[in-house]
Design a protein around this motif. Structure first.
Motif, PDB file in Angstrom:
ATOM      1  N   PRO A  77       0.820  -1.217   0.000  1.00  0.00           N
ATOM      2  CA  PRO A  77       0.000   0.000   0.000  1.00  0.00           C
ATOM      3  C   PRO A  77       0.853   1.266   0.000  1.00  0.00           C
ATOM      4  O   PRO A  77       0.483   2.268  -0.623  1.00  0.00           O
ATOM      5  N   GLU A  78       1.996   1.214   0.682  1.00  0.00           N
ATOM      6  CA  GLU A  78       2.877   2.380   0.720  1.00  0.00           C
ATOM      7  C   GLU A  78       3.455   2.681  -0.663  1.00  0.00           C
ATOM      8  O   GLU A  78       3.578   3.844  -1.061  1.00  0.00           O
ATOM      9  N   GLU A  79       3.784   1.626  -1.395  1.00  0.00           N
ATOM     10  CA  GLU A  79       4.322   1.814  -2.748  1.00  0.00           C
ATOM     11  C   GLU A  79       3.251   2.365  -3.688  1.00  0.00           C
ATOM     12  O   GLU A  79       3.535   3.209  -4.552  1.00  0.00           O
ATOM     13  N   LEU A  80       2.023   1.879  -3.516  1.00  0.00           N
ATOM     14  CA  LEU A  80       0.924   2.399  -4.331  1.00  0.00           C
ATOM     15  C   LEU A  80       0.711   3.885  -4.058  1.00  0.00           C
ATOM     16  O   LEU A  80       0.538   4.683  -4.990  1.00  0.00           O
ATOM     17  N   GLU A  81       0.723   4.233  -2.787  1.00  0.00           N
ATOM     18  CA  GLU A  81       0.520   5.633  -2.409  1.00  0.00           C
ATOM     19  C   GLU A  81       1.623   6.511  -2.982  1.00  0.00           C
ATOM     20  O   GLU A  81       1.369   7.626  -3.449  1.00  0.00           O
ATOM     21  N   LYS A  82       2.840   5.994  -2.972  1.00  0.00           N
ATOM     22  CA  LYS A  82       3.968   6.756  -3.507  1.00  0.00           C
ATOM     23  C   LYS A  82       3.796   7.010  -5.010  1.00  0.00           C
ATOM     24  O   LYS A  82       4.048   8.118  -5.501  1.00  0.00           O
ATOM     25  N   GLU A  83       3.347   5.992  -5.744  1.00  0.00           N
ATOM     26  CA  GLU A  83       3.159   6.160  -7.187  1.00  0.00           C
ATOM     27  C   GLU A  83       1.995   7.101  -7.493  1.00  0.00           C
ATOM     28  O   GLU A  83       2.037   7.871  -8.456  1.00  0.00           O
ATOM     29  N   LEU A  84       0.947   7.026  -6.667  1.00  0.00           N
ATOM     30  CA  LEU A  84      -0.172   7.946  -6.849  1.00  0.00           C
ATOM     31  C   LEU A  84       0.275   9.390  -6.645  1.00  0.00           C
ATOM     32  O   LEU A  84      -0.064  10.283  -7.427  1.00  0.00           O
TER      33      LEU A  84
END
Length: 376
Positions: free
Chosen positions: A257-264
């Motif tokens: 989830p942290e990686e997704l948030e970073k890409e968003l």
């Protein structure tokens, strides 16, 4: 019934059309005096929308020997903008952006304009503002009843295509040269100054359009890359909404989830209108995009929306995938000392430009113009 002298009664309406020159000849001929008394003149203005003017040119080209001649993007639009602007009223003392007025009349999205009334000012809709000025300003010419006629605009189009002595072709740079020459032929000094200023605006606007064409051509599969970024964005949003805290899996790809948030956030950092907004506003922004996307998929067999349908997100994704000016120039220039990789990237760039509608010659000509080497 027919009378003895061969005439027959008629109860109806006959509609004819004529330009001003033909109409004046008719009016000055006393033979038609009785007929004139039975006529009602309806004044029809010239086209005042650039898109409609472009349609006139496209029809003329399609039905002529020029239908196969190279025609670069933005060519007809530039000519249409100039011609339409010449037909618009400008009362003495009025100061405004004529090209903005052209875009407003065409239905394009333009910035609101400042309306000053006495000591007060307010931002108002551009189209309404310009329409009101045309109707209320004393001394303004009627909209669409003066300026370059359709017949003369088609003559200009012919001059543009025939500017190249080798073979007919048309591109915005030829349009600019032709309009400069045409403007210099005018006798009215004020008109010449107005048109020269308009040509400068058209040139600046074209440079921006050309820059976008060049930059997008430097990204192989620009449309596919942009769509992929959009799909990832909404898929990540959907995952965080439906499965908060869970790992995201897509084929062999696994993200936290942290990686997704970073890409968003990487994409969202390019959304200008949302910079400085509060967390609740960002949450609402994301929610609106996701809800609209899911609603679209539900009625379109799960197909994704096009990546250009959300202007703010489209601009953000484009800013992310496009190259810097320096990177773009290195691909466009492709000097003699270029590496094999550089040559391959330049070749791909040319292919992308050809797909946009440029000819091989026009690709190199417009690239030289953009890089500051004005083509002869």
């Amino acid at each position: 019934y027919q009378s003895k002298d061969g005439t027959a009664p008629f109860n109806g309406v006959i509609i004819v059309q004529a330009n001003w020159e033909e109409w004046n000849k008719f009016c000055n001929n006393d033979k038609f005096k009785a007929l004139r008394d039975r006529m009602c003149m309806v004044k029809m203005p010239y086209v005042l929308r650039s898109d409609a003017e472009v349609n006139v040119y496209q029809d003329a080209i399609a039905n002529s020997d020029l239908s196969k001649a190279p025609l670069a993007p933005h060519t007809l639009t530039m000519l249409a903008d100039f011609v339409v602007a010449s037909r618009m009223s400008r009362a003495k003392g009025q100061r405004f952006d004529m090209l903005q007025k052209v875009h407003a009349y065409n239905g394009d999205e333009v910035d609101r304009v400042e309306k000053i009334t006495g000591d007060e000012s307010e931002l108002v809709d551009a189209l309404k503002y310009y329409k009101d000025l045309a109707q209320t300003k004393e001394g303004a010419d009627p909209e669409g009843f003066s300026g370059i006629s359709t017949r003369d605009s088609l003559k200009l189009l012919g001059r543009i295509f025939n500017a190249n002595a080798v073979a007919p072709e048309a591109d915005p740079l030829i349009v600019l040269e032709t309009l400069e020459a045409f403007t210099s032929e005018q006798k009215n000094t004020n008109l010449k100054n107005q048109w020269h200023n308009l040509i400068t605006q058209l040139k600046d606007e074209y440079r921006k359009k050309l820059e976008h064409d060049l930059k997008t051509a430097c990204v192989p599969g620009y449309e596919a890359v942009g769509q992929e970024e959009y799909d990832k964005y909404v898929n990540y949003l959907n995952h965080l909404e439906e499965r908060p805290g869970e790992m995201y899996k897509d084929g062999e790809t696994t993200k936290s989830p942290e990686e997704l948030e970073k890409e968003l956030r990487d994409i969202e950092s390019h959304i200008q209108i949302m910079q400085g907004k509060k967390p609740d506003e960002w949450k609402a922004f994301r929610g609106t995009i996701l809800q609209n996307e899911l609603r679209y998929r539900s009625v379109n067999s799960q197909a994704h929306k096009g990546w250009k349908t959300v202007p703010a997100l489209f601009q953000a994704i484009e800013s992310k995938i496009l190259m810097t000016d320096k990177e773009m120039e290195s691909i466009i220039r492709q000097g003699a000392d270029a590496t094999n990789e550089g040559i391959a990237r330049h070749k791909k760039f040319v292919e992308e430009m050809l797909l946009k509608g440029y000819s091989q010659r026009q690709v190199h000509k417009t690239a030289r113009f953009f890089l500051g080497n004005e083509p002869k």
